[in-house]
Motif scaffolding. Structure first.
Motif, PDB file in Angstrom:
ATOM      1  N   GLY A 140       0.771  -1.228   0.000  1.00 23.37           N
ATOM      2  CA  GLY A 140       0.000   0.000   0.000  1.00 23.37           C
ATOM      3  C   GLY A 140       0.804   1.280   0.000  1.00 23.37           C
ATOM      4  O   GLY A 140       0.235   2.352   0.090  1.00 23.37           O
ATOM      5  N   LEU A 141       2.121   1.206  -0.118  1.00 21.85           N
ATOM      6  CA  LEU A 141       2.943   2.416  -0.147  1.00 21.85           C
ATOM      7  C   LEU A 141       3.158   2.841  -1.588  1.00 21.85           C
ATOM      8  O   LEU A 141       3.675   2.090  -2.399  1.00 21.85           O
ATOM      9  N   ASP A 142       2.730   4.057  -1.916  1.00 24.59           N
ATOM     10  CA  ASP A 142       2.932   4.608  -3.252  1.00 24.59           C
ATOM     11  C   ASP A 142       4.186   5.474  -3.242  1.00 24.59           C
ATOM     12  O   ASP A 142       4.338   6.339  -2.375  1.00 24.59           O
ATOM     13  N   LEU A 143       5.074   5.235  -4.200  1.00 25.97           N
ATOM     14  CA  LEU A 143       6.308   5.993  -4.323  1.00 25.97           C
ATOM     15  C   LEU A 143       6.387   6.623  -5.701  1.00 25.97           C
ATOM     16  O   LEU A 143       5.780   6.126  -6.658  1.00 25.97           O
ATOM     17  N   ASN A 144       7.144   7.706  -5.810  1.00 21.31           N
ATOM     18  CA  ASN A 144       7.350   8.350  -7.107  1.00 21.31           C
ATOM     19  C   ASN A 144       8.086   7.401  -8.043  1.00 21.31           C
ATOM     20  O   ASN A 144       8.820   6.509  -7.603  1.00 21.31           O
ATOM     21  N   ASP A 145       7.922   7.610  -9.336  1.00 27.76           N
ATOM     22  CA  ASP A 145       8.562   6.761 -10.338  1.00 27.76           C
ATOM     23  C   ASP A 145      10.086   6.841 -10.288  1.00 27.76           C
ATOM     24  O   ASP A 145      10.771   5.923 -10.732  1.00 27.76           O
ATOM     25  N   ASP A 146      10.641   7.936  -9.743  1.00 28.71           N
ATOM     26  CA  ASP A 146      12.093   8.081  -9.707  1.00 28.71           C
ATOM     27  C   ASP A 146      12.735   7.417  -8.481  1.00 28.71           C
ATOM     28  O   ASP A 146      13.938   7.459  -8.315  1.00 28.71           O
ATOM     29  N   VAL A 147      11.941   6.763  -7.641  1.00 31.90           N
ATOM     30  CA  VAL A 147      12.459   6.084  -6.451  1.00 31.90           C
ATOM     31  C   VAL A 147      12.885   4.674  -6.834  1.00 31.90           C
ATOM     32  O   VAL A 147      12.117   3.914  -7.417  1.00 31.90           O
ATOM     33  N   GLN A 148      14.135   4.342  -6.522  1.00 31.68           N
ATOM     34  CA  GLN A 148      14.661   3.008  -6.810  1.00 31.68           C
ATOM     35  C   GLN A 148      14.615   2.170  -5.538  1.00 31.68           C
ATOM     36  O   GLN A 148      15.038   2.618  -4.476  1.00 31.68           O
ATOM     37  N   ILE A 149      14.107   0.966  -5.640  1.00 29.29           N
ATOM     38  CA  ILE A 149      13.995   0.047  -4.511  1.00 29.29           C
ATOM     39  C   ILE A 149      14.968  -1.110  -4.718  1.00 29.29           C
ATOM     40  O   ILE A 149      15.007  -1.713  -5.787  1.00 29.29           O
ATOM     41  N   THR A 150      15.744  -1.417  -3.690  1.00 32.17           N
ATOM     42  CA  THR A 150      16.621  -2.572  -3.692  1.00 32.17           C
ATOM     43  C   THR A 150      16.258  -3.432  -2.491  1.00 32.17           C
ATOM     44  O   THR A 150      16.165  -2.916  -1.376  1.00 32.17           O
ATOM     45  N   VAL A 151      16.028  -4.694  -2.706  1.00 30.80           N
ATOM     46  CA  VAL A 151      15.627  -5.598  -1.624  1.00 30.80           C
ATOM     47  C   VAL A 151      16.789  -6.528  -1.300  1.00 30.80           C
ATOM     48  O   VAL A 151      17.366  -7.146  -2.187  1.00 30.80           O
ATOM     49  N   TYR A 152      17.137  -6.598  -0.021  1.00 33.58           N
ATOM     50  CA  TYR A 152      18.173  -7.493   0.468  1.00 33.58           C
ATOM     51  C   TYR A 152      17.550  -8.411   1.501  1.00 33.58           C
ATOM     52  O   TYR A 152      16.734  -7.979   2.308  1.00 33.58           O
ATOM     53  N   ASP A 153      17.952  -9.658   1.500  1.00 31.55           N
ATOM     54  CA  ASP A 153      17.453 -10.612   2.484  1.00 31.55           C
ATOM     55  C   ASP A 153      18.436 -10.702   3.645  1.00 31.55           C
ATOM     56  O   ASP A 153      19.647 -10.788   3.437  1.00 31.55           O
ATOM     57  N   SER A 154      17.927 -10.672   4.869  1.00 33.18           N
ATOM     58  CA  SER A 154      18.788 -10.823   6.046  1.00 33.18           C
ATOM     59  C   SER A 154      19.160 -12.286   6.225  1.00 33.18           C
ATOM     60  O   SER A 154      18.420 -13.185   5.840  1.00 33.18           O
ATOM     61  N   THR A 155      20.332 -12.498   6.810  1.00 36.07           N
ATOM     62  CA  THR A 155      20.776 -13.853   7.121  1.00 36.07           C
ATOM     63  C   THR A 155      21.169 -13.890   8.588  1.00 36.07           C
ATOM     64  O   THR A 155      21.083 -12.884   9.293  1.00 36.07           O
ATOM     65  N   SER A 156      21.649 -15.019   9.048  1.00 29.24           N
ATOM     66  CA  SER A 156      22.089 -15.104  10.437  1.00 29.24           C
ATOM     67  C   SER A 156      23.343 -14.272  10.679  1.00 29.24           C
ATOM     68  O   SER A 156      23.625 -13.889  11.810  1.00 29.24           O
ATOM     69  N   GLU A 157      24.083 -13.951   9.612  1.00 29.58           N
ATOM     70  CA  GLU A 157      25.291 -13.141   9.757  1.00 29.58           C
ATOM     71  C   GLU A 157      25.092 -11.676   9.399  1.00 29.58           C
ATOM     72  O   GLU A 157      25.890 -10.826   9.779  1.00 29.58           O
ATOM     73  N   VAL A 158      24.051 -11.366   8.628  1.00 30.23           N
ATOM     74  CA  VAL A 158      23.866 -10.009   8.128  1.00 30.23           C
ATOM     75  C   VAL A 158      22.458  -9.525   8.455  1.00 30.23           C
ATOM     76  O   VAL A 158      21.481 -10.218   8.211  1.00 30.23           O
ATOM     77  N   ARG A 159      22.372  -8.311   8.996  1.00 31.66           N
ATOM     78  CA  ARG A 159      21.088  -7.650   9.237  1.00 31.66           C
ATOM     79  C   ARG A 159      21.132  -6.294   8.552  1.00 31.66           C
ATOM     80  O   ARG A 159      22.147  -5.607   8.576  1.00 31.66           O
ATOM     81  N   TRP A 160      20.028  -5.915   7.962  1.00 30.66           N
ATOM     82  CA  TRP A 160      19.942  -4.635   7.260  1.00 30.66           C
ATOM     83  C   TRP A 160      19.137  -3.664   8.102  1.00 30.66           C
ATOM     84  O   TRP A 160      18.220  -4.035   8.817  1.00 30.66           O
ATOM     85  N   LEU A 161      19.471  -2.391   7.998  1.00 31.20           N
ATOM     86  CA  LEU A 161      18.804  -1.353   8.753  1.00 31.20           C
ATOM     87  C   LEU A 161      18.108  -0.400   7.792  1.00 31.20           C
ATOM     88  O   LEU A 161      18.715   0.076   6.830  1.00 31.20           O
ATOM     89  N   VAL A 162      16.833  -0.136   8.043  1.00 30.86           N
ATOM     90  CA  VAL A 162      16.085   0.828   7.245  1.00 30.86           C
ATOM     91  C   VAL A 162      16.108   2.157   7.983  1.00 30.86           C
ATOM     92  O   VAL A 162      15.719   2.231   9.151  1.00 30.86           O
TER      93      VAL A 162
END
Length: 58
Positions: free
Chosen positions: A2-24
């Protein structure tokens, strides 16, 4: 989700693992540059921290 973003916004998705956590880091809403941390904290919600919502201006 349900989040609408402008067309110029680039999204990159990373999956967390037991060794790596991502911060938003939520984007600061316009007009809040002068607010101290104590006033910004209540604006941040679970949805803004997981990247499915934008932080609303007060």
């Amino acid at each position: 989700m349900g989040l609408d973003l402008n067309d110029d916004v680039q999204i990159t998705v990373y999956d967390s693992t037991s060794e790596v956590r991502w911060l938003v880091l939520p984007e600061r809403p316009p007009g809040t540059e002068h607010l101290p941390e104590e006033e910004l904290v209540p604006l941040v919600t679970r949805d803004t921290m997981v990247g499915v919502a934008k932080v609303a201006a007060p």
